[in-house]
Structure formats: structure tokens, C-alpha cells
Write an enzyme that holds these catalytic residues in place. Structure first.
Site, PDB file in Angstrom:
ATOM      1  N   GLU A 250      32.962 -38.810  34.725  1.00  0.00           N
ATOM      2  CA  GLU A 250      32.189 -38.983  35.960  1.00  0.00           C
ATOM      3  C   GLU A 250      30.914 -39.809  35.725  1.00  0.00           C
ATOM      4  O   GLU A 250      29.803 -39.341  35.949  1.00  0.00           O
ATOM      5  CB  GLU A 250      31.860 -37.617  36.570  1.00  0.00           C
ATOM      6  CG  GLU A 250      33.119 -36.860  36.970  1.00  0.00           C
ATOM      7  CD  GLU A 250      32.888 -35.526  37.650  1.00  0.00           C
ATOM      8  OE1 GLU A 250      31.852 -34.909  37.407  1.00  0.00           O
ATOM      9  OE2 GLU A 250      33.766 -35.122  38.426  1.00  0.00           O
ATOM     10  N   ASP A 329      39.855 -28.745  38.891  1.00  0.00           N
ATOM     11  CA  ASP A 329      38.407 -28.593  38.824  1.00  0.00           C
ATOM     12  C   ASP A 329      37.973 -27.341  39.571  1.00  0.00           C
ATOM     13  O   ASP A 329      37.583 -27.441  40.726  1.00  0.00           O
ATOM     14  CB  ASP A 329      37.740 -29.827  39.451  1.00  0.00           C
ATOM     15  CG  ASP A 329      36.240 -29.814  39.293  1.00  0.00           C
ATOM     16  OD1 ASP A 329      35.745 -28.990  38.520  1.00  0.00           O
ATOM     17  OD2 ASP A 329      35.572 -30.640  39.942  1.00  0.00           O
ATOM     18  N   GLU A 351      36.290 -22.594  29.969  1.00  0.00           N
ATOM     19  CA  GLU A 351      35.162 -22.737  30.894  1.00  0.00           C
ATOM     20  C   GLU A 351      35.515 -22.237  32.294  1.00  0.00           C
ATOM     21  O   GLU A 351      36.467 -22.706  32.906  1.00  0.00           O
ATOM     22  CB  GLU A 351      34.716 -24.213  30.964  1.00  0.00           C
ATOM     23  CG  GLU A 351      33.514 -24.443  31.865  1.00  0.00           C
ATOM     24  CD  GLU A 351      33.022 -25.901  31.891  1.00  0.00           C
ATOM     25  OE1 GLU A 351      33.157 -26.611  30.875  1.00  0.00           O
ATOM     26  OE2 GLU A 351      32.506 -26.317  32.944  1.00  0.00           O
ATOM     27  N   GLU A 357      31.229 -23.363  43.819  1.00  0.00           N
ATOM     28  CA  GLU A 357      31.275 -24.724  44.344  1.00  0.00           C
ATOM     29  C   GLU A 357      32.397 -24.913  45.377  1.00  0.00           C
ATOM     30  O   GLU A 357      32.170 -25.418  46.461  1.00  0.00           O
ATOM     31  CB  GLU A 357      31.449 -25.704  43.177  1.00  0.00           C
ATOM     32  CG  GLU A 357      31.579 -27.137  43.630  1.00  0.00           C
ATOM     33  CD  GLU A 357      31.726 -28.113  42.469  1.00  0.00           C
ATOM     34  OE1 GLU A 357      31.670 -27.687  41.301  1.00  0.00           O
ATOM     35  OE2 GLU A 357      31.890 -29.316  42.753  1.00  0.00           O
TER      36      GLU A 357
HETATM   37  O1  GCW Z   1      33.201 -29.865  39.728  1.00  0.00           O
HETATM   38  C1  GCW Z   1      32.604 -31.046  39.322  1.00  0.00           C
HETATM   39  C2  GCW Z   1      31.318 -31.026  40.049  1.00  0.00           C
HETATM   40  C3  GCW Z   1      30.238 -31.835  39.404  1.00  0.00           C
HETATM   41  C4  GCW Z   1      30.135 -31.422  37.945  1.00  0.00           C
HETATM   42  C5  GCW Z   1      31.483 -31.675  37.272  1.00  0.00           C
HETATM   43  C6  GCW Z   1      31.521 -31.224  35.820  1.00  0.00           C
HETATM   44  C7  GCW Z   1      28.221 -31.328  36.522  1.00  0.00           C
HETATM   45  O2  GCW Z   1      31.559 -31.461  41.372  1.00  0.00           O
HETATM   46  O3  GCW Z   1      29.057 -31.573  40.111  1.00  0.00           O
HETATM   47  O4  GCW Z   1      29.111 -32.098  37.278  1.00  0.00           O
HETATM   48  O5  GCW Z   1      32.472 -30.942  37.939  1.00  0.00           O
HETATM   49  O6  GCW Z   1      32.068 -30.154  35.574  1.00  0.00           O
HETATM   50  O7  GCW Z   1      31.031 -31.927  34.971  1.00  0.00           O
END
Ligand code: GCW
Length: 639
Positions: A250, A329, A351, A357
Site C-alpha cells: 500500500e 483483509d 495478526e 474497521e
Molecule cells: O485494512 C487495511 C487498512 C489500512 C491499513 C492496512 C494494513 C495500516 O485499511 O488502513 O494500514 O490494512 O494492515 O497495513
């Protein structure tokens, strides 16, 4: 319950009066902690309880013997003693009178990651601002931070990272003397509680802080930078746990940007930590976030395994690869990552995310404990569940924290149960969601057997139902990602459909889902053969995640004879009814709850009801418009 009793702010009430740690004498500290907790919980000092280190007990383990007036707490080390002190308080609070408790953690590292930014904001934070950062620098309220340390230690958390894995310049400076002046003080707050700090570091630190022209891990100057940085940090915080890195993910840079595999980037930092006993936690959340939606070959869930499995065995022995529980995710329903347990010659951690979220952002009630139990239950192969790997191949359990400076720490009072459950289940993954939820509700609201008001059992039931109620009004059957892009609250079925994030459900007028079997994208081939076959075969694929693996028509018949489309309509109506049920239960408890706690949760339940209705109507309309198949029960769907 006593309306003035401690409970609703946390399982320990932060009183602000904290006996200062006098340094060195941890056994004394455990006793002080016990007495302080006892005054909070019962209004009096506890006489006759003794505390002793017993080197024959396992590290961090403890034993409690005797009865309520003569209890003896022994700990294998200082932390074990402290854990024993808290456990005795919990037992007393739950009305237990005699003790033969022997316990030790099944998992050596139980870690919280804070996604806190230097400006005081928290990425995916729903509980106020950071407890660690203000106005571009480390900043905190000391008594509050001590209470936080205590809260975490009381459930066995033993490491925390204090800055976001998306490291920006302000927090990158933690590697400098200026940053360390502040961090050193934070470490002092957490040290007596047996909690070590971790620092999230940016892969480009050699350029950002060291004035180098490159961060290429193959460049000797880059290695020198990391060696110097680690030496500087350990001089100030000798017991630092290590560093945490999000690389090549990202828009963060990483070894890939210099043409190297992940091990090359990780090892150069790990070697700098090694002489100081530090560990490098290297995240596996790597995928192409700039995918073209027209590309039907690339399948994002495959990415982590494809990146890391081929380099199994190439990481130094102080590197732990941090793997998110699912390949997508932190979604409401995903299969476990096939990378978990797959790497035989590489250390791994699991993790979780306690921050909600994608699970209601601490406005909606959601029990992660129930989902974690399901995650632990998922098979690794024909003989072992994922739970059986934890504490063995998987040597750390990590979670993204849900805490902030809100008075109740977690935004939603009920979300405290997730922080509590994380500590307990990371300590012992064999604990069930029911067990840890009962613990939290009885510690927080008082145990019914003692106060005879039934609040704890009513709240336990609400929490245990909450995960499935939420799932019912969300994206169906493991489809994932039907949320608004970026902020991730509320329904947007096509929000991610034509975006670059690699998360597509590809719904048309006949069918929905991506075929991830070996005939499709081949994702299932990453699992152990037993699990692969389980997911590939429609007869054995767990129905609740059938759309994660298969593309199916709307009239596909589920095991109870219902069509998929009818199931979608039914569950979405039921989800809203579930929230209405929570409201009725909560209202029935009104006279037994502290007014503030009642009003706080009641307000959140209204927000949740609005959200559930929005999900129900958007999802049902979406599928009706795609399929043109109506609800058999003739309920209102907006066309
Ligand atoms: O779920 C996503 C989130 C990001 C986050 C990323 C990650 C810290 O939307 O905000 O960034 O995962 O886990 O690195």
C-alpha cells in the site's frame, strides 16, 4: 448491580491514584498492584495474601493456592507474579473462595499494534485520539498511560508497538535521539507491567533520517545505517522488543522496489537488531493495490503466499513474519490465510484486528471473540486445527488495537470485551468465546450469582450473538468488500468493483463470486491438500464462506433447500431483527445499569439499527436488481 460500582469504564476502574513503582522490586509491585486493585474492587486492603517468586514455575506462569483470606500467589518470574495477582483479583471478583490455579501462557508473544500517528490521530481508530502521541511528538497523560499499561497487563499482553505501521516522518523519528528521549519515558511506564515496546520503522529511514541516497538493502551504507540506528535505540531502551515493518505494501517502499525479495530487506534490519536481542516483525500484507479490475487472472488473496512461500527458510532467525488471519483483509468472513503454518523454516505470527474497521467501527456491537474462536477452529490439515499451531509454529499472536483516549478506552463499552478477549485468547487459544465473554461481563457488571440481577448473562448473550447478527446484514456468504471505499463503514456493493484494490465479486444478472478453485484462479491450491479439497468441493465447502471460493448462480440451492437469493433476503431481514432484539434486551436492563453506561450503549444501538437497515435495504435491492428474483415472503425490497 451497584450503580456506582467500578465496572463500566473498564474491567478495572481508572482511579487516577496510582502508587508509584519504586523500581527493581517487582514482587513488591505485584503486591501493590493487588492491593490497589482490591481497594478499587472491594473498597478495602486485602490482608494475608502473600506473593513470592518460585523459579520452578514456568516463565510468566503462576500458581494461586489457599483461600480468600490466606491466598498465596507464586510466579515463575516477575511478570508471572503480576499475572497471578491480577488473576486472583479476577477470581475474587467472580466470588471464588478457594484456589488451586496453575496457569502459564501458551503463546510467548502477545502483542498489540497501535496504528497511532504523530499528529495524535489513529488510523482506523474509533475511540478518540492516540494515547501516545500529540501534536507531532510523543505526548501522554501519565496516570492514564499507567492505567492503560495495567489494563493490558491484567490480560497478559506483553508487547506493544506505539506507532502506525504506515510510518510517516513524525514517527520515523523514533529512531533518532530526539525521538528516543520521549520513547524512553514510555518504556519506563510499561516496563514494570512486563510490557516491552516495539517500534514501527519505515523502510526508507536510511534516506529520511540518514541522509543516504538509497534504502537499497544490498548497499553497505544502508546496513551501516540500520546497525547504528539499532545500537542507538538499544542504548536507550535495552529491553525493546524489536522493530515492526510494513514494506512493499500500500504505497510503502520495500525491498521489492530495489529488485530484491522480501528476505533481503528483512535480513539487513534483523542483523542490526540481532546483537541486541531484538526481533524483526515483518508484515506479509503484500498485494498489488493498483490492479486493473478488467484483469481476471490476478487474484489478490493469492498474493501473500506467492510472495513469501517460495522464500521459506531465507529469513534470519530473529525475523517473525506477521500474517493476517485471512488472505483478504480483516473481513467479517474469510478462510484462514494458507500461509499460516505453511512455512516450515520461517517463524510466523498471526495478526488479528481488534479495531472494528470492517466490523462496525465500534458503533455496531461485534464480538471478535466469536470470530477468533472460529478462526482457531479452521482446519490446517486433516489432523490439526489452526489452534493447534498457535504457540508452536505460530509463536506470536498480534492484534491491531481498538483503544484511544476516549474515557472508556474502546469507543463502545461493548468493544472492551474484545480487548479483554484478545489478551485472554492470545494467552490461551483453547479458551472459548463464551468463557472469555462471561469473564468480561462478570468482571465488568458483577457476577449474577453474587448480585443476582442477570446483567452479566444477558450481556454475554448479546455479545455472543453480535458477530452473527452483524454478519447477517453484511455481505453474504463470505463475499467480502461490499463496503464504502476508504472509510469502510456502511454498504456499497459495487464500491470496490471497478477500483484498483483487487477486491472483486463480479456480480452479474445470473451469478456472483470468483471461482478460486484450481479450475479458476487456483487460489485453493495454496492450502494443504485436505483443506484444498474441502474448499473446492461444493458439498464440503463451509456454506458460510461458499462465495469466497465459488461463483454461484442466485438460484443455487443451499443445504437447507433455500435458494441463495432467498437466503440473502432472509438473513438481511433477520440481521435488522437481531439488532432490534439487542435494543429490547438492553432496555430491559435499564434499571440495573449505571445511567451513563445505559445511555451510552443505547445510543450506539440506535446507530447500529440505522446501519443494519441501510445494509439490509441496499444489499437486498442490489441483488433483486441484479437477479430480478423476488423475495418469496413478499417483504419490502426497494426497486
Ligand atoms: O485494512 C487495511 C487498512 C489500512 C491499513 C492496512 C494494513 C495500516 O485499511 O488502513 O494500514 O490494512 O494492515 O497495513
Amino acid at each position: 448491580m451497584d450503580k456506582t460500582s467500578f465496572g463500566y469504564r473498564a474491567w478495572f476502574q481508572p482511579t487516577g491514584s496510582f502508587s508509584t513503582f519504586s523500581g527493581g522490586k517487582y514482587a513488591l509491585f505485584a503486591e501493590e498492584e493487588f492491593q490497589r486493585g482490591h481497594v478499587e474492587l472491594f473498597g478495602e486492603d486485602k490482608k494475608g495474601v502473600s506473593f513470592e517468586i518460585n523459579k520452578n514455575l514456568p516463565a510468566e506462569g503462576f500458581s494461586i493456592t489457599g483461600d480468600a483470606t490466606t491466598a498465596k500467589v507464586e510466579g515463575g518470574c516477575e511478570s508471572g507474579l503480576l499475572y497471578g495477582a491480577y488473576r486472583l483479583l479476577f477470581a475474587l471478583r467472580r466470588g471464588e473462595q478457594t484456589f488451586t490455579i496453575n496457569d502459564k501462557p501458551a503463546v510467548p508473544l502477545r502483542i498489540l499494534n497501535h496504528w497511532d500517528n504523530g499528529d495524535g490521530s489513529v488510523e482506523r481508530g474509533y475511540s478518540g485520539d492516540s494515547l501516545f502521541w500529540r501534536n507531532g511528538m510523543v505526548g501522554y497523560d501519565l496516570p492514564r498511560l499507567r492505567d492503560y499499561a495495567r489494563l493490558l497487563a491484567s490480560v497478559g499482553i506483553n508487547q506493544i508497538s506505539v506507532n502506525n505501521v504506515n510510518v510517516r516522518l513524525l514517527t520515523a523519528k523514533l529512531l533518532t535521539d530526539e525521538g528516543l528521549n520521549d520513547l524512553e519515558k514510555v518504556a519506563e511506564v510499561f516496563r514494570p507491567f512486563g510490557i516491552k515496546l516495539l517500534i514501527s520503522v519505515h523502510f526508507d529511514s536510511p534516506v529520511w533520517l540518514g541522509g543516504l541516497k538509497t534504502s537499497d538493502p544490498a548497499d553497505p551504507k544502508v546496513a551501516d545505517f540500520w546497525n547504528e540506528a539499532a545500537a542507538r535505540v538499544y542504548k536507550r531502551i535495552p529491553d525493546l522488543g524489536g522493530f515492526l515493518v510494513k514494506a512493499d505494501s500500500e504505497f510503502q517502499s520495500g525491498p521489492n522496489a530495489f529488485g530484491h525479495t522480501q528476505d533481503v530487506g528483512a535480513n539487513v534490519i534483523a542483523r542490526a537488531l540481532k546483537p541486541h536481542g531484538g526481533t524483526l516483525h515483518w508484515r506479509c500484507f503484500i498485494y498489488n493495490c493498483l490492479q486493473d479490475w478488467r484483469d481476471t487472472v490476478t487474484d489478490r488473496p493469492k498474493a501473500a503466499y506467492d510472495t513469501f512461500f517460495p522464500i521459506d527458510g531465507k529469513f534470519d532467525d530473529n525475523v517473525i513474519l506477521q500474517v493476517k488471519y485471512g488472505p483478504s483483509d480483516f473481513q467479517v468472513r474469510e478462510p484462514n490465510s494458507p500461509l499460516l503454518g505453511a512455512m516450515k523454516a520461517t517463524r510466523e505470527s498471526l495478526e488479528f484486528q481488534i479495531a472494528q474497521e470492517y466490523t462496525g467501527q465500534q458503533k455496531d456491537m461485534y464480538s471478535w471473540a466469536v470470530q477468533w474462536e472460529e478462526i482457531f477452529d479452521q482446519p490446517f490439515n486433516e489432523t490439526r486445527a489452526t489452534r493447534d499451531l498457535v504457540g508452536k509454529e505460530i509463536e506470536a499472536v498480534v492484534a491491531v488495537s481498538n483503544t484511544g483516549n476516549d474515557e472508556n478506552w474502546c469507543g463502545h463499552l461493548m468493544s472492551q470485551s474484545n480487548l479483554y478477549a484478545f489478551g485472554r485468547m492470545a494467552w490461551n487459544p483453547a479458551l472459548t468465546a463464551k468463557e472469555v465473554t462471561e469473564e468480561w461481563t462478570s468482571l465488568t457488571f458483577g457476577k449474577s450469582d453474587i448480585v443476582a440481577d442477570g446483567v452479566d448473562s444477558a450481556v454475554t448473550k448479546m455479545l455472543l450473538d453480535s458477530r452473527h447478527v452483524y454478519e447477517k446484514y453484511n455481505a453474504p456468504l463470505g463475499i467480502c468488500w461490499m463496503v464504502y471505499v476508504h472509510h469502510h463503514y456502511g454498504p456499497s456493493p459495487d464500491g470496490y468493483e471497478y477500483a484498483k484494490w483487487g477486491t472483486y465479486h463480479r456480480a452479474d444478472h445470473k451469478a456472483i463470486g470468483v471461482d478460486r478453485t484450481r479450475k479458476g484462479t487456483g487460489y485453493t491450491a495454496q492450502y494443504q491438500p485436505y483443506v484444498r479439497d474441502l474448499y473446492e468441493n461444493l458439498d464440503t465447502c463451509p456454506e458460510e464462506m461458499v462465495l469466497y471460493f465459488h461463483r454461484l448462480p442466485y438460484d443455487y440451492k443451499l443445504s437447507d433447500g433455500r435458494t441463495m437469493i432467498q437466503y440473502i433476503y432472509d438473513t438481511h431481514f433477520e440481521g435488522v431483527e437481531g439488532v432490534e432484539g439487542f435494543i429490547r434486551t438492553w432496555e430491559s436492563l435499564k434499571s440495573k445499569l449505571p445511567d451513563e453506561a445505559y445511555a451510552h450503549v443505547r445510543k450506539r444501538l440506535d446507530m447500529q439499527l440505522d446501519n443494519a437497515k441501510e445494509w439490509r435495504d441496499v444489499i437486498n435491492s442490489y441483488f433483486y436488481r441484479k437477479s430480478n428474483i423476488g423475495d418469496e415472503k413478499g417483504r419490502r425490497i426497494y426497486i
